[in-house]
Design a protein around this motif. Structure first.
Motif, PDB file in Angstrom:
ATOM      1  N   ALA A  41       0.827  -1.250   0.101  1.00  0.00           N
ATOM      2  CA  ALA A  41       0.152   0.024   0.139  1.00  0.00           C
ATOM      3  C   ALA A  41       0.755   1.364  -0.120  1.00  0.00           C
ATOM      4  O   ALA A  41       0.631   2.236  -0.744  1.00  0.00           O
ATOM      5  CB  ALA A  41      -0.905   0.091   1.296  1.00  0.00           C
ATOM      6  N   GLY A  42       1.758   1.303   0.674  1.00  0.00           N
ATOM      7  CA  GLY A  42       2.677   2.348   0.949  1.00  0.00           C
ATOM      8  C   GLY A  42       3.436   2.480  -0.545  1.00  0.00           C
ATOM      9  O   GLY A  42       3.496   3.818  -0.952  1.00  0.00           O
ATOM     10  N   LEU A  43       4.132   1.635  -1.171  1.00  0.00           N
ATOM     11  CA  LEU A  43       4.534   1.542  -2.302  1.00  0.00           C
ATOM     12  C   LEU A  43       3.701   2.316  -3.252  1.00  0.00           C
ATOM     13  O   LEU A  43       3.999   3.193  -4.177  1.00  0.00           O
ATOM     14  CB  LEU A  43       5.402   0.557  -2.648  1.00  0.00           C
ATOM     15  N   GLY A 261      12.773   6.113  -1.874  1.00  0.00           N
ATOM     16  CA  GLY A 261      13.783   5.743  -2.956  1.00  0.00           C
ATOM     17  C   GLY A 261      13.525   4.607  -3.765  1.00  0.00           C
ATOM     18  O   GLY A 261      13.996   4.395  -4.725  1.00  0.00           O
ATOM     19  N   PHE A 262      12.623   3.429  -3.171  1.00  0.00           N
ATOM     20  CA  PHE A 262      12.440   2.432  -3.952  1.00  0.00           C
ATOM     21  C   PHE A 262      11.605   2.760  -5.139  1.00  0.00           C
ATOM     22  O   PHE A 262      11.587   2.337  -6.246  1.00  0.00           O
ATOM     23  CB  PHE A 262      11.565   1.345  -3.136  1.00  0.00           C
ATOM     24  N   ALA A 263      10.536   3.496  -5.000  1.00  0.00           N
ATOM     25  CA  ALA A 263       9.447   3.924  -5.808  1.00  0.00           C
ATOM     26  C   ALA A 263      10.226   4.865  -7.076  1.00  0.00           C
ATOM     27  O   ALA A 263       9.917   4.452  -8.339  1.00  0.00           O
ATOM     28  CB  ALA A 263       8.438   5.067  -5.473  1.00  0.00           C
ATOM     29  N   ALA A 264      11.178   5.527  -6.569  1.00  0.00           N
ATOM     30  CA  ALA A 264      11.878   6.312  -7.614  1.00  0.00           C
ATOM     31  C   ALA A 264      13.081   5.544  -8.585  1.00  0.00           C
ATOM     32  O   ALA A 264      12.986   5.432  -9.687  1.00  0.00           O
ATOM     33  CB  ALA A 264      13.038   7.326  -6.940  1.00  0.00           C
ATOM     34  N   ALA A 265      13.418   4.323  -7.751  1.00  0.00           N
ATOM     35  CA  ALA A 265      14.112   3.424  -8.676  1.00  0.00           C
ATOM     36  C   ALA A 265      13.353   2.544  -9.542  1.00  0.00           C
ATOM     37  O   ALA A 265      13.617   2.265 -10.508  1.00  0.00           O
ATOM     38  CB  ALA A 265      14.837   2.387  -7.413  1.00  0.00           C
ATOM     39  N   THR A 267      10.541   3.514 -11.035  1.00  0.00           N
ATOM     40  CA  THR A 267      10.203   4.565 -12.120  1.00  0.00           C
ATOM     41  C   THR A 267      11.498   4.538 -13.128  1.00  0.00           C
ATOM     42  O   THR A 267      11.067   4.541 -14.320  1.00  0.00           O
ATOM     43  CB  THR A 267       9.559   5.974 -11.514  1.00  0.00           C
ATOM     44  N   TYR A 268      12.356   4.839 -12.398  1.00  0.00           N
ATOM     45  CA  TYR A 268      13.557   5.022 -13.509  1.00  0.00           C
ATOM     46  C   TYR A 268      13.926   3.739 -14.347  1.00  0.00           C
ATOM     47  O   TYR A 268      14.114   3.647 -15.485  1.00  0.00           O
ATOM     48  CB  TYR A 268      15.013   5.340 -12.706  1.00  0.00           C
ATOM     49  N   ALA A 269      13.751   2.435 -13.593  1.00  0.00           N
ATOM     50  CA  ALA A 269      13.898   1.167 -14.245  1.00  0.00           C
ATOM     51  C   ALA A 269      12.990   0.863 -15.296  1.00  0.00           C
ATOM     52  O   ALA A 269      13.179   0.436 -16.492  1.00  0.00           O
ATOM     53  CB  ALA A 269      13.864   0.073 -13.432  1.00  0.00           C
ATOM     54  N   PHE A 270      11.833   1.319 -15.098  1.00  0.00           N
ATOM     55  CA  PHE A 270      10.642   1.098 -16.178  1.00  0.00           C
ATOM     56  C   PHE A 270      10.838   2.230 -17.166  1.00  0.00           C
ATOM     57  O   PHE A 270      10.574   1.631 -18.592  1.00  0.00           O
ATOM     58  CB  PHE A 270       9.299   1.450 -15.230  1.00  0.00           C
ATOM     59  N   LEU A 271      11.212   3.257 -17.226  1.00  0.00           N
ATOM     60  CA  LEU A 271      11.459   4.254 -18.182  1.00  0.00           C
ATOM     61  C   LEU A 271      12.772   4.315 -18.519  1.00  0.00           C
ATOM     62  O   LEU A 271      13.335   5.132 -19.422  1.00  0.00           O
ATOM     63  CB  LEU A 271      10.970   5.640 -17.704  1.00  0.00           C
ATOM     64  N   GLU A 272      13.700   3.383 -18.215  1.00  0.00           N
ATOM     65  CA  GLU A 272      15.275   3.525 -18.695  1.00  0.00           C
ATOM     66  C   GLU A 272      15.605   3.384 -20.313  1.00  0.00           C
ATOM     67  O   GLU A 272      16.236   4.396 -20.666  1.00  0.00           O
ATOM     68  CB  GLU A 272      15.867   2.125 -18.236  1.00  0.00           C
ATOM     69  N   ASP A 273      14.596   2.734 -20.749  1.00  0.00           N
ATOM     70  CA  ASP A 273      14.593   3.037 -22.451  1.00  0.00           C
ATOM     71  C   ASP A 273      14.512   4.404 -23.008  1.00  0.00           C
ATOM     72  O   ASP A 273      15.117   4.945 -23.757  1.00  0.00           O
ATOM     73  CB  ASP A 273      13.738   2.147 -23.140  1.00  0.00           C
ATOM     74  N   ARG A 274      13.732   5.312 -22.300  1.00  0.00           N
ATOM     75  CA  ARG A 274      13.567   6.572 -22.373  1.00  0.00           C
ATOM     76  C   ARG A 274      14.768   7.619 -22.299  1.00  0.00           C
ATOM     77  O   ARG A 274      15.090   8.678 -22.655  1.00  0.00           O
ATOM     78  CB  ARG A 274      12.412   7.183 -22.091  1.00  0.00           C
ATOM     79  N   HIS A 275      15.614   6.920 -21.351  1.00  0.00           N
ATOM     80  CA  HIS A 275      16.876   7.746 -20.816  1.00  0.00           C
ATOM     81  C   HIS A 275      18.075   7.356 -21.886  1.00  0.00           C
ATOM     82  O   HIS A 275      19.247   7.949 -21.708  1.00  0.00           O
ATOM     83  CB  HIS A 275      17.307   7.385 -19.544  1.00  0.00           C
ATOM     84  N   ASP A 276      17.822   6.358 -22.712  1.00  0.00           N
ATOM     85  CA  ASP A 276      19.270   5.980 -23.484  1.00  0.00           C
ATOM     86  C   ASP A 276      19.398   6.869 -24.651  1.00  0.00           C
ATOM     87  O   ASP A 276      18.539   7.251 -24.991  1.00  0.00           O
ATOM     88  CB  ASP A 276      18.925   4.496 -23.981  1.00  0.00           C
TER      89      ASP A 276
END
Length: 276
Positions: A41-43, A261-265, A267-276
């Protein structure tokens, strides 16, 4: 859409209890071991401003009802349940986050239902069968199962927590909703020790399928898990897939100890392709 919804979904042999938070692209969280939807629930609250977050109670746990007494956990069946949840909530592909035994189920889902999955974050999968020598880890799980059979749930819980460097001490000041979830989870350990632990641990991910045509996979290992048995098991998955593992905050329960921190990690992992 309401901030939080509780729903059920009839599937073959069961009625799944699941919960939804927020709106946006779909994330499905697959709980590990004795966990249920309430653990996240928190995440989910942290992610719900930009995602629809769905989690559920796997068969044998908490509020999901089965037509007959559940037997040994079947990884294929739980993955089928996740596919059905995705189909009932937009059809996918969905972002998938699976933790511990839920990561094993996520790997099964990605191999067998690749079109249902956009990205899979496999957080600390206990994939001991991919170790160069799985026998010591197998022996440890068999010993834990024997402790459960001989001495009961509490003794097995203590042994499991000690062996994995985890703290199972409850917070006496936890909010009522958290205390309710904690009580449900405690009631799930009987099924997990009797029917869930060994099938989840001995499941061997289909590495060939995951290398060929599967969605992008992120193997996440907590910075607090370094040196623990789960680190080697998780790293074995990354090695077999030919990818680098990704550091995530916290230990095996980092999604609770460092929610932001976990939610941020994630989000970044899911959208990693967009950062490449």
């Amino acid at each position: 859409m309401p901030a939080h919804q509780t729903k059920t979904l009839p599937v073959a042999g069961a009625t799944l209890h699941y919960e939804i938070w927020g709106s946006g692209p779909l994330i499905v969280i697959i709980p590990g071991g004795p966990q249920d939807a309430g653990v996240f629930a928190g995440l989910a609250d942290q992610l719900s401003d930009r995602y629809t977050v769905l989690s559920f109670d796997p068969r044998g746990n908490s509020r999901t009802m089965t037509d007959t007494q559940p037997g040994d956990l079947d990884v294929d069946v739980i993955a089928d349940d996740v596919a059905a949840l995705i189909a009932a909530n937009g059809g996918g592909p969905a972002f998938i986050f699976g933790t511990s035994g839920g990561a094993q189920i996520g790997l099964n889902l990605a191999a067998r239902y690749p079109t249902k999955v956009s990205v899979l974050i496999a957080h600390e999968p206990p994939s001991m069968m991919l170790l160069a020598d799985p026998e010591p880890a197998l022996a440890g799980d068999r010993a834990l199962h024997e402790t459960y059979r001989r001495d009961g749930v509490e003794a097995a819980m203590g042994q499991f927590l000690a062996e994995n460097g985890l703290d199972g001490t409850p917070d006496c000041d936890m909010p009522p909703k958290v205390a309710e979830t904690f009580g449900r989870i405690g009631g799930n350990f009987e099924y997990w020790f009797a029917h869930g632990m060994l099938p989840l641990s001995t499941y061997r991910p289909d590495v060939e399928a995951l290398r060929n045509g599967a969605p992008r996979i992120v193997v996440a290992i907590g910075t607090g898990s370094v040196g623990q048995p789960i680190e080697a098991m998780s790293q074995a998955v990354a090695d077999q897939l030919g990818i680098k593992s990704t550091a995530f905050p916290g230990d095996h329960m980092g999604f609770e100890s460092d929610v932001d921190g976990f939610a941020a990690a994630m989000t970044y992992a899911f959208l990693e392709d967009r950062h490449d």
